[in-house]
Design an enzyme around this catalytic site. Sequence first.
Site, PDB file in Angstrom:
ATOM      1  CG  HIS A 191       0.777  -8.304   4.643  1.00 31.61           C
ATOM      2  ND1 HIS A 191       1.881  -8.748   3.953  1.00 31.61           N
ATOM      3  CD2 HIS A 191      -0.287  -8.830   3.992  1.00 31.61           C
ATOM      4  CE1 HIS A 191       1.512  -9.514   2.952  1.00 31.61           C
ATOM      5  NE2 HIS A 191       0.185  -9.575   2.951  1.00 31.61           N
ATOM      6  CG  HIS A 229      -4.219  -8.725   0.486  1.00 29.85           C
ATOM      7  ND1 HIS A 229      -3.549  -8.889  -0.703  1.00 29.85           N
ATOM      8  CD2 HIS A 229      -3.441  -9.323   1.429  1.00 29.85           C
ATOM      9  CE1 HIS A 229      -2.423  -9.566  -0.497  1.00 29.85           C
ATOM     10  NE2 HIS A 229      -2.335  -9.842   0.795  1.00 29.85           N
ATOM     11  CD  GLN A 259      -3.124 -12.923  -5.258  1.00 30.40           C
ATOM     12  OE1 GLN A 259      -3.527 -12.319  -4.285  1.00 30.40           O
ATOM     13  NE2 GLN A 259      -2.307 -13.961  -5.135  1.00 30.40           N
ATOM     14  CG  HIS A 269       2.354 -11.693  -0.803  1.00 32.99           C
ATOM     15  ND1 HIS A 269       2.235 -10.329  -0.891  1.00 32.99           N
ATOM     16  CD2 HIS A 269       1.231 -12.132  -0.160  1.00 32.99           C
ATOM     17  CE1 HIS A 269       1.091  -9.953  -0.323  1.00 32.99           C
ATOM     18  NE2 HIS A 269       0.461 -11.028   0.126  1.00 32.99           N
ATOM     19  CD  GLU A 298       0.547 -16.478   1.515  1.00 34.31           C
ATOM     20  OE1 GLU A 298       0.603 -15.788   0.483  1.00 34.31           O
ATOM     21  OE2 GLU A 298      -0.411 -16.427   2.316  1.00 34.31           O
ATOM     22  CG  ASP A 339      -2.546 -11.901   4.580  1.00 32.88           C
ATOM     23  OD1 ASP A 339      -2.354 -11.036   3.710  1.00 32.88           O
ATOM     24  OD2 ASP A 339      -2.256 -13.099   4.425  1.00 32.88           O
TER      25      ASP A 339
END
Length: 415
Positions: A60, A62, A155, A213, A216, A312
């Site tokens: 995971h 980005h 997102q 996701h 979170e 992450d």
Amino acid sequence: MNRIVNARLRRRQGLFTVRWTAGVIDAVEPQADALPVAAPDGDTLDAGGRLVIPPLVEPHIHLDAALTAGQPRWNLSGTLFEGIERWAERKALVTRDDTKSRAHRTIRMLAAHGIQHVRTHVDVTEPGLATLQAMLEVRDEARELVDLQVVAFPQEGIESFPGGRALMAEAVAMGVDAVGGIPHFENTRDQGVASVHFLMDLAERHDRLVDVHCDETDDPQSRFLEVLAEAARVRGMGPRVTASHTTAMGSYDNAYCSKLFRLLKQAGLNFVSCPTESIHLQGRFDTYPKRRGLTRVPELDRAGLNVCFAQDSIVDPWYPLGNGNLLRILDAGLHICHMLGYDDLQRALDFVTDHAARTLALGERYGIEPGRPANLVLLSADSDYEVLRTQGHALASIRHGRVVVRRTASEVQWG
Ligand code: 17E
Ligand code: FE2
């Protein structure tokens, strides 16, 4: 290079020779004794009794946002939500070359630490999807270093973002490996639930993996995991579905969790925890006592569910540090999750190797066995415990039988 000698393997006693031909392992042989290796010959790598593992797996990250911290502004509150605002500003400035060059630089940082499998989320709340197109090109261009899975990650929401559903469908048509989501960020609980059903339908129809996701936040009312798990159970998709973060679970009460865990076990989905990221972003609305803001990693693990650790972020609007070293994340995660007991230390590497490989559904593309790719990493110590204690490193990374990275161990010299 076509063999490693004097290798220690996890969960096996003694020393081994691993041989390969044309990038595929053809033998894993126990050695009666240590083999002397005279001068280095081009064919043999001497592990010297240290651990040889299949590559580290980053489940995971980005890559589209990596290396953008402070551009144009820093995240001053340290919250997830300010991170999303700061990223929206940076996103308005991205170009194809900018995205590709940051992604390639970050992949090299990962590969330098023995990672060869990576799952990246890519923001698809961007009309035109130029960033996604760039990342799909990176997936091909980076093949020499890593196998890259790309997740369509909304997102700014699927239901709350204009045209969100169409962007997700277009991302799937462009060839993403997995479908993502962000139900806790949608404007309402109903939208969050609708987004989960939408993304599960999309993934099922197009036979893609799922990585959401999910919850979170420290908000104990954020309960989208049960929706995702039930959808995975009903469709029989559990092993192909991942719930990332699930930090709200650290704030759920035990009565709810005891019911939830029954469902999670029936669904059999995977979990990713990002310990450095979550300890940094969560707990931000607390004074003291201050929550750790992580999901229930040891409890999930003890319940037989598959959990792994991930980075992450690397130097992005959510997290200002990071260098590609997943073993640093493992160290932090085990501390934060109260997992420094003897039994956990014996098998610590599971959380960044086998468990993460299962999350990525790598199957027989992963593991030190005849017939599988000769993807091997030499570590600087001889056991999980010692790798962790010494803050060890990947000393060599071999991919399809070829050495792609070597690192020399640091040495202390006394006065
Ligand atoms: N976006 C998000 O929603 N959560 C994160 N932890 C990161 C990006 C890094
Ligand atoms: Fe993330």
